[in-house]
Scaffold this active site. Structure first.
Site, short mmCIF file in Angstrom:
data_model
loop_
_atom_site.label_atom_id
_atom_site.label_comp_id
_atom_site.label_asym_id
_atom_site.label_seq_id
_atom_site.Cartn_x
_atom_site.Cartn_y
_atom_site.Cartn_z
CD GLN A 159 44.04 38.42 61.91
OE1 GLN A 159 44.41 37.43 61.23
NE2 GLN A 159 44.34 38.92 62.97
CB CYS A 210 42.38 37.52 67.25
SG CYS A 210 42.32 38.46 65.80
CG LEU A 211 48.69 38.03 65.56
CD1 LEU A 211 49.49 38.00 64.36
CD2 LEU A 211 49.15 38.60 67.07
CG HIS A 216 40.90 32.55 64.96
ND1 HIS A 216 40.74 32.98 66.25
CD2 HIS A 216 41.40 33.67 64.42
CE1 HIS A 216 41.17 34.53 66.27
NE2 HIS A 216 41.57 34.47 64.99
CD GLU A 217 43.71 33.01 61.35
OE1 GLU A 217 43.52 33.97 61.10
OE2 GLU A 217 44.23 32.90 62.57
CG HIS A 237 40.14 36.81 61.02
ND1 HIS A 237 39.98 37.91 61.57
CD2 HIS A 237 41.03 36.06 61.79
CE1 HIS A 237 40.42 38.05 62.79
NE2 HIS A 237 41.15 36.98 62.92
N GLY A 278 48.37 32.23 63.24
CA GLY A 278 47.44 32.43 62.07
C GLY A 278 47.27 33.59 61.89
CO CO Z 1 42.27 36.36 64.39
#
Ligand code: CO
Length: 158
Positions: free
Chosen positions: A53, A90-91, A132-133, A136, A48
């Site tokens: 991000q 998370c990236l 999660h997304e 963000h 995701g």
């Molecule tokens: Co993330």
């Protein structure tokens, strides 16, 4: 294929901590952004990715947990149910993992790339990814919700 620069905690907190703006209409620029978000997510083996991000403060999320690509524009979580506790990464927090409790089922309403409204029900990993997304987009990271500390692998500790 265009890979965008990943914004990471510690360096890009101002971007990662800002509430993103709604998408009013689809444009060629946003279509390109969505394509680049998928390229960037797949290149880093993520499941995701949210627009902030890659430095864009718009309410856009892409998810692929291995069941095909989903785009969520202006997503809104309508219902949550149950809970699941497990590791999350998370990236934007590279190489780290931590335990987070999330709902086990969510119902989300969003718009697709053609700005058509849809409603999707997600369970388990999909529910986790959606929560999660969507966080963000409000400047919230999983490290705000983690239980215990960050660790370097995704194995569950006793
Ligand atoms: Co993330």
């Amino acid at each position: 294929m265009a890979i965008r620069k990943m914004r990471v905690v510690g360096e890009d907190d101002e971007i990662l901590r800002t509430r993103c703006k709604e998408v009013e209409q689809m444009t060629p620029k946003i279509k390109k952004l969505i394509k680049d978000m998928f390229d960037t997510m797949y290149e880093q083996n993520g499941v995701g990715l949210a627009a902030p991000q890659v430095g864009v403060l718009k309410r856009i999320v892409v998810i692929d947990i291995g069941e095909g690509p989903y785009v969520f524009i202006n997503p809104e979580i309508l219902e949550t149910e149950g809970e699941q506790t497990g590791n999350e990464g998370c990236l934007s927090v590279p190489g780290k993992f931590a335990v987070v409790t999330r709902p086990n089922r969510v119902v989300v309403r969003a718009y697709n790339e053609d700005m058509e409204e849809f409603v999707l029900e997600g369970f388990e990993l999909m529910a986790r990814a959606i929560c999660h997304e969507c966080d963000h987009l409000d400047g919230v990271l999983y490290i705000d919700k983690m239980e215990g500390t960050l660790h370097d692998n995704d194995e569950l500790e006793d």
